[in-house]
Scaffold this active site. Sequence first.
Site, PDB file in Angstrom:
ATOM      1  N   GLN A  58      55.411  31.468 -15.842  1.00 22.02           N
ATOM      2  CA  GLN A  58      54.736  31.925 -17.189  1.00 22.02           C
ATOM      3  C   GLN A  58      55.191  33.188 -17.526  1.00 22.02           C
ATOM      4  O   GLN A  58      55.640  33.963 -16.752  1.00 22.02           O
ATOM      5  CB  GLN A  58      53.100  32.042 -16.949  1.00 22.02           C
ATOM      6  CG  GLN A  58      52.519  32.874 -16.019  1.00 22.02           C
ATOM      7  CD  GLN A  58      51.305  32.377 -15.541  1.00 22.02           C
ATOM      8  OE1 GLN A  58      50.455  31.595 -16.189  1.00 22.02           O
ATOM      9  NE2 GLN A  58      50.989  32.706 -14.449  1.00 22.02           N
ATOM     10  N   TYR A  88      32.457  37.929 -17.406  1.00 22.06           N
ATOM     11  CA  TYR A  88      33.128  36.806 -16.929  1.00 22.06           C
ATOM     12  C   TYR A  88      33.103  36.737 -15.307  1.00 22.06           C
ATOM     13  O   TYR A  88      32.592  35.675 -14.900  1.00 22.06           O
ATOM     14  CB  TYR A  88      34.449  36.575 -17.239  1.00 22.06           C
ATOM     15  CG  TYR A  88      35.030  35.211 -16.939  1.00 22.06           C
ATOM     16  CD1 TYR A  88      34.628  34.295 -17.481  1.00 22.06           C
ATOM     17  CD2 TYR A  88      36.154  35.249 -16.077  1.00 22.06           C
ATOM     18  CE1 TYR A  88      35.312  32.875 -16.838  1.00 22.06           C
ATOM     19  CE2 TYR A  88      36.688  34.142 -15.446  1.00 22.06           C
ATOM     20  CZ  TYR A  88      36.473  32.927 -15.764  1.00 22.06           C
ATOM     21  OH  TYR A  88      37.096  31.735 -15.512  1.00 22.06           O
ATOM     22  N   GLY A 165      46.203  24.663  -5.544  1.00 24.52           N
ATOM     23  CA  GLY A 165      44.675  24.368  -5.023  1.00 24.52           C
ATOM     24  C   GLY A 165      44.359  22.930  -4.707  1.00 24.52           C
ATOM     25  O   GLY A 165      43.867  22.822  -3.680  1.00 24.52           O
ATOM     26  N   ASP A 182      38.735  29.308 -11.449  1.00 22.66           N
ATOM     27  CA  ASP A 182      38.889  30.418 -12.483  1.00 22.66           C
ATOM     28  C   ASP A 182      40.419  30.064 -13.191  1.00 22.66           C
ATOM     29  O   ASP A 182      41.485  30.534 -12.912  1.00 22.66           O
ATOM     30  CB  ASP A 182      39.075  31.740 -12.177  1.00 22.66           C
ATOM     31  CG  ASP A 182      39.472  32.970 -13.147  1.00 22.66           C
ATOM     32  OD1 ASP A 182      39.278  32.414 -14.152  1.00 22.66           O
ATOM     33  OD2 ASP A 182      39.613  34.021 -12.628  1.00 22.66           O
ATOM     34  N   ASP A 185      43.331  27.879 -19.998  1.00 19.13           N
ATOM     35  CA  ASP A 185      42.865  26.997 -20.864  1.00 19.13           C
ATOM     36  C   ASP A 185      43.532  25.645 -20.923  1.00 19.13           C
ATOM     37  O   ASP A 185      44.689  25.619 -20.021  1.00 19.13           O
ATOM     38  CB  ASP A 185      42.994  27.474 -22.666  1.00 19.13           C
ATOM     39  CG  ASP A 185      42.107  28.806 -22.821  1.00 19.13           C
ATOM     40  OD1 ASP A 185      40.813  28.531 -22.689  1.00 19.13           O
ATOM     41  OD2 ASP A 185      42.517  29.722 -23.334  1.00 19.13           O
ATOM     42  N   TYR A 250      37.314  36.883 -25.282  1.00 20.65           N
ATOM     43  CA  TYR A 250      37.651  35.737 -25.216  1.00 20.65           C
ATOM     44  C   TYR A 250      37.395  34.820 -26.913  1.00 20.65           C
ATOM     45  O   TYR A 250      36.507  35.424 -27.542  1.00 20.65           O
ATOM     46  CB  TYR A 250      36.773  35.105 -24.339  1.00 20.65           C
ATOM     47  CG  TYR A 250      37.398  35.211 -22.809  1.00 20.65           C
ATOM     48  CD1 TYR A 250      38.339  36.194 -22.580  1.00 20.65           C
ATOM     49  CD2 TYR A 250      36.688  34.534 -21.734  1.00 20.65           C
ATOM     50  CE1 TYR A 250      38.733  36.295 -21.205  1.00 20.65           C
ATOM     51  CE2 TYR A 250      36.938  35.016 -20.246  1.00 20.65           C
ATOM     52  CZ  TYR A 250      38.272  35.623 -20.193  1.00 20.65           C
ATOM     53  OH  TYR A 250      38.681  35.869 -18.909  1.00 20.65           O
TER      54      TYR A 250
END
Length: 306
Positions: A58, A88, A165, A182, A185, A250
């Site tokens: 990314q 958060y 994960g 965590d 989107d 956010y």
Amino acid sequence: MSEPENKKPKTDESDPAPIKCEDLIIDGWFHERGTLWPGQAFSLKVEEILYNQRSEYQDILVFKSESFGNVLVLDGIIQVTERDEFAYQEMIAHLPLYAHPDPKKVLVIGGGDGGVLREVARHPGVEEISICEIDKDVIEVSKKYLPGLAKGYDDPRVTVHIRDGSKFMEENQESFDVIITDSSDPIGPNSVLFETPFYNSMYSSLRKGGIVCTQGECVWLLLDVIKPLVNSIKEKYSSVEFAYTCIPSYPSGQIGLILATKDRGSCKTAARQPGEETQKALQYYSADMHSASFVLPAFAQRAIFE
């Protein structure tokens, strides 16, 4: 931020050009314009670009803002600002941890900035903290430019796994008391983290009495994502609940949290409370805030659970 293994960005001609965060800085302002919230944007004035490189997965940008401190941006979307990150990090960590009477082993999926680790480390009874982050560059960048969050890596109970994960959970069945995801989107490869198979993997990796807590998106923007997900996992988990926290940077100033349990009841009431010194260090979470965070606006309650 976590992405599935073997989901690296493709480079064939049919794919859109990779996002360049620097292109979102116009006239000294960073403009976040997400495809999941069309017709609205969030802007911050940039004082200095501290880092901008593309990792294996990314585009990563860190800039110093005029009013929100240092800001971490992944593929054009704000992940963390120093001004409000605690709203958060504290809630995604402490809602499940204080709902559990005695958590010993905790798994964090994503969360490469280290903020969730920092909060988990406030629990002295936790014996092992594992984190799976697919993008090692996020960890290194956070350690350099977001030390207030990345200090979570300094705790000796933390073990870092640079890997997917889901694969890690497959190898660690019935192992964890709390799993915290965590995630970014639900765009592109990250969309699998908002689908039933991923929740099934978390369930299998939980011990009896365990709790999962995941980033649950915004009730003002993505009820069409939240409701079907909640419905799809109700049959497997003993309880499925939705809480939220308010965070200015956010989209729409709010982010939801999905809490689901294995062979235990509701998470709406804390089983434990922070000690006096811990509570003084916390800026958002408290026992009262724990319970209050599950009280949804009427429209959201109806849309998600009726």
